[in-house]
Design a protein around this motif. Structure first.
Motif, PDB file in Angstrom:
ATOM      1  N   ARG A  32       0.798  -1.421   0.151  1.00  0.00           N
ATOM      2  CA  ARG A  32      -0.088  -0.192  -0.020  1.00  0.00           C
ATOM      3  C   ARG A  32       0.958   1.261  -0.231  1.00  0.00           C
ATOM      4  N   ILE A  33       2.008   0.996   0.902  1.00  0.00           N
ATOM      5  CA  ILE A  33       2.635   2.437   0.817  1.00  0.00           C
ATOM      6  C   ILE A  33       3.609   2.770  -0.209  1.00  0.00           C
ATOM      7  N   TYR A  34       4.069   1.440  -0.642  1.00  0.00           N
ATOM      8  CA  TYR A  34       4.995   1.660  -2.225  1.00  0.00           C
ATOM      9  C   TYR A  34       3.928   1.936  -3.262  1.00  0.00           C
ATOM     10  N   ASP A  35       2.847   1.820  -3.307  1.00  0.00           N
ATOM     11  CA  ASP A  35       1.801   2.211  -4.374  1.00  0.00           C
ATOM     12  C   ASP A  35       1.575   3.714  -4.368  1.00  0.00           C
ATOM     13  N   ALA A  36       1.594   4.180  -3.178  1.00  0.00           N
ATOM     14  CA  ALA A  36       1.144   5.767  -2.805  1.00  0.00           C
ATOM     15  C   ALA A  36       2.389   6.442  -2.631  1.00  0.00           C
ATOM     16  N   MET A  37       3.782   5.896  -3.052  1.00  0.00           N
ATOM     17  CA  MET A  37       4.901   6.566  -3.146  1.00  0.00           C
ATOM     18  C   MET A  37       5.333   7.281  -4.576  1.00  0.00           C
ATOM     19  N   ALA A  38       5.856   8.473  -4.521  1.00  0.00           N
ATOM     20  CA  ALA A  38       6.478   8.835  -5.779  1.00  0.00           C
ATOM     21  C   ALA A  38       7.709   8.272  -6.241  1.00  0.00           C
ATOM     22  N   ASP A  39       8.009   8.018  -7.511  1.00  0.00           N
ATOM     23  CA  ASP A  39       9.227   7.301  -7.792  1.00  0.00           C
ATOM     24  C   ASP A  39      10.582   8.065  -7.331  1.00  0.00           C
ATOM     25  N   GLY A  40      11.294   7.365  -6.702  1.00  0.00           N
ATOM     26  CA  GLY A  40      12.475   8.049  -6.025  1.00  0.00           C
ATOM     27  C   GLY A  40      12.292   8.249  -4.464  1.00  0.00           C
ATOM     28  N   GLY A  41      11.037   7.719  -4.149  1.00  0.00           N
ATOM     29  CA  GLY A  41      10.600   8.124  -2.638  1.00  0.00           C
ATOM     30  C   GLY A  41      11.379   7.178  -1.779  1.00  0.00           C
ATOM     31  N   ILE A  42      11.740   7.723  -0.456  1.00  0.00           N
ATOM     32  CA  ILE A  42      12.293   6.804   0.347  1.00  0.00           C
ATOM     33  C   ILE A  42      11.765   6.756   1.542  1.00  0.00           C
ATOM     34  N   LEU A  43      11.890   5.303   2.346  1.00  0.00           N
ATOM     35  CA  LEU A  43      11.240   4.892   3.455  1.00  0.00           C
ATOM     36  C   LEU A  43      12.515   4.690   4.564  1.00  0.00           C
ATOM     37  N   THR A  44      12.372   5.222   5.629  1.00  0.00           N
ATOM     38  CA  THR A  44      13.546   4.809   6.737  1.00  0.00           C
ATOM     39  C   THR A  44      12.500   4.263   7.945  1.00  0.00           C
ATOM     40  N   THR A  45      13.269   3.436   8.532  1.00  0.00           N
ATOM     41  CA  THR A  45      12.872   2.801   9.698  1.00  0.00           C
ATOM     42  C   THR A  45      14.021   2.358  10.506  1.00  0.00           C
ATOM     43  N   TYR A  46      13.644   2.227  11.931  1.00  0.00           N
ATOM     44  CA  TYR A  46      14.807   1.912  12.717  1.00  0.00           C
ATOM     45  C   TYR A  46      15.105   0.335  12.590  1.00  0.00           C
ATOM     46  N   CYS A  47      14.052  -0.661  12.317  1.00  0.00           N
ATOM     47  CA  CYS A  47      14.207  -1.687  12.248  1.00  0.00           C
ATOM     48  C   CYS A  47      15.012  -2.373  11.091  1.00  0.00           C
ATOM     49  N   ALA A  48      16.047  -3.128  11.437  1.00  0.00           N
ATOM     50  CA  ALA A  48      17.024  -3.593  10.350  1.00  0.00           C
ATOM     51  C   ALA A  48      17.006  -5.202  10.278  1.00  0.00           C
ATOM     52  N   LYS A  49      16.003  -5.589  10.759  1.00  0.00           N
ATOM     53  CA  LYS A  49      15.835  -7.047  10.809  1.00  0.00           C
ATOM     54  C   LYS A  49      15.877  -7.720   9.355  1.00  0.00           C
ATOM     55  N   GLY A  50      16.390  -8.782   8.971  1.00  0.00           N
ATOM     56  CA  GLY A  50      16.441  -9.345   7.875  1.00  0.00           C
ATOM     57  C   GLY A  50      15.199  -9.662   7.174  1.00  0.00           C
ATOM     58  N   ALA A  51      14.277 -10.053   7.871  1.00  0.00           N
ATOM     59  CA  ALA A  51      12.940 -10.582   7.335  1.00  0.00           C
ATOM     60  C   ALA A  51      12.376  -9.097   6.996  1.00  0.00           C
ATOM     61  N   VAL A  52      12.470  -8.039   7.711  1.00  0.00           N
ATOM     62  CA  VAL A  52      11.956  -6.962   7.225  1.00  0.00           C
ATOM     63  C   VAL A  52      12.583  -6.333   5.886  1.00  0.00           C
ATOM     64  N   ARG A  53      13.812  -6.403   5.814  1.00  0.00           N
ATOM     65  CA  ARG A  53      14.694  -5.962   4.631  1.00  0.00           C
ATOM     66  C   ARG A  53      14.362  -6.784   3.251  1.00  0.00           C
ATOM     67  N   ARG A  54      14.121  -8.216   3.860  1.00  0.00           N
ATOM     68  CA  ARG A  54      13.658  -8.955   2.579  1.00  0.00           C
ATOM     69  C   ARG A  54      12.292  -8.750   1.950  1.00  0.00           C
ATOM     70  N   LEU A  55      11.442  -8.388   3.037  1.00  0.00           N
ATOM     71  CA  LEU A  55      10.120  -8.152   2.651  1.00  0.00           C
ATOM     72  C   LEU A  55       9.940  -6.724   1.815  1.00  0.00           C
ATOM     73  N   LEU A  56      10.577  -5.761   2.231  1.00  0.00           N
ATOM     74  CA  LEU A  56      10.554  -4.434   1.674  1.00  0.00           C
ATOM     75  C   LEU A  56      11.161  -4.844   0.068  1.00  0.00           C
ATOM     76  N   GLN A  57      12.274  -5.798  -0.154  1.00  0.00           N
ATOM     77  CA  GLN A  57      13.037  -5.889  -1.527  1.00  0.00           C
ATOM     78  C   GLN A  57      11.921  -6.690  -2.292  1.00  0.00           C
ATOM     79  N   SER A  58      10.976  -7.602  -1.496  1.00  0.00           N
ATOM     80  CA  SER A  58      10.017  -8.357  -2.361  1.00  0.00           C
ATOM     81  C   SER A  58       9.110  -7.329  -2.883  1.00  0.00           C
TER      82      SER A  58
END
Length: 222
Positions: free
Chosen positions: A173-199
């Motif tokens: 939902r968030i990805y679809d609402a973002m502009a091209d080149g938009g950025i998301l930052t989060t304190y959570c660096a868990k591998g599962a979260v990183r892989r989910l964002l990539q997917s």
């Protein structure tokens, strides 16, 4: 997380002298105990907002919380940048809790936190000529999101405390609402979260965490 959990709060001091709010029933803090002000400034302002080069910026925050992230954003603006700030919060602080928290924060952040907590819900409020806030009372899973988001502050409670907030459907939902080149930052660096964002489609990078705090954080780019 239910209303009983939300009502049972207490203020605590963090390592950099700034304060956070602790939820005993959830065993969770609103900010890092290693330094609330340090964490918010590093993750969301320095690695997020200041990484965006646009002069007119739409910011979307997941979890208004105490209003600290929004206050730091408002105070970071100058006459050359306009910020349209949207924040979704399901369990807002009471007026008494917000006032108690703002009294623990040094000027000028304390005054801005009070202004932002006093702003109406579900209606845009021009706080300064450069900064407008739109606080939305609702759930990020179902609330309509602004279009063309440039910067996302993903500041939900930790995945082990609030797993439903770290789901593929929400990130889509968030990805679809973002502009091209938009950025998301989060304190959570868990591998599962990183892989989910990539997917979902983001390009994800690990960045050094805040001084004295977490070793790494994540920044994801559409």
């Amino acid at each position: 997380m239910d209303n009983a959990t939300i009502q049972n709060r207490r203020l605590e001091q963090t390592a950099d002298g700034s304060s956070t709010i602790y939820l005993p029933d959830l065993d969770e803090h609103y900010h890092s105990v290693k330094g609330a002000l340090t964490e918010s400034t590093h993750i969301f302002i320095n690695c997020g907002l200041r990484h965006c080069r646009k002069s007119d910026v739409t910011v979307f925050e997941v979890g208004f919380g105490t209003g600290l992230n929004a206050a730091l954003t408002a105070l970071s603006t100058d006459n050359r940048r306009l910020i349209d700030y949207h924040s979704v919060e399901r369990y807002p602080l009471s007026a008494d809790d917000a006032a108690a928290y703002s009294r623990t924060v040094e000027a000028p952040v304390d005054s801005m936190i009070r202004q932002l907590n006093a702003a109406a819900w579900d209606a845009p409020t021009a706080v300064t000529p450069q900064f407008t806030i739109h606080k939305i009372l609702g759930d990020v899973a179902t609330t309509p999101l602004p279009e063309g988001i440039d910067v996302v502050y993903f500041d939900a409670f930790a995945p082990e405390k609030q797993p439903e907030m770290w789901s593929e459907s929400i990130f889509i939902r968030i990805y679809d609402a973002m502009a091209d080149g938009g950025i998301l930052t989060t304190y959570c660096a868990k591998g599962a979260v990183r892989r989910l964002l990539q997917s979902v489609g983001f390009t994800v990078e690990r960045l050094p965490g805040p001084p004295g705090g977490k070793r790494e954080i994540l920044r994801a780019t559409k």
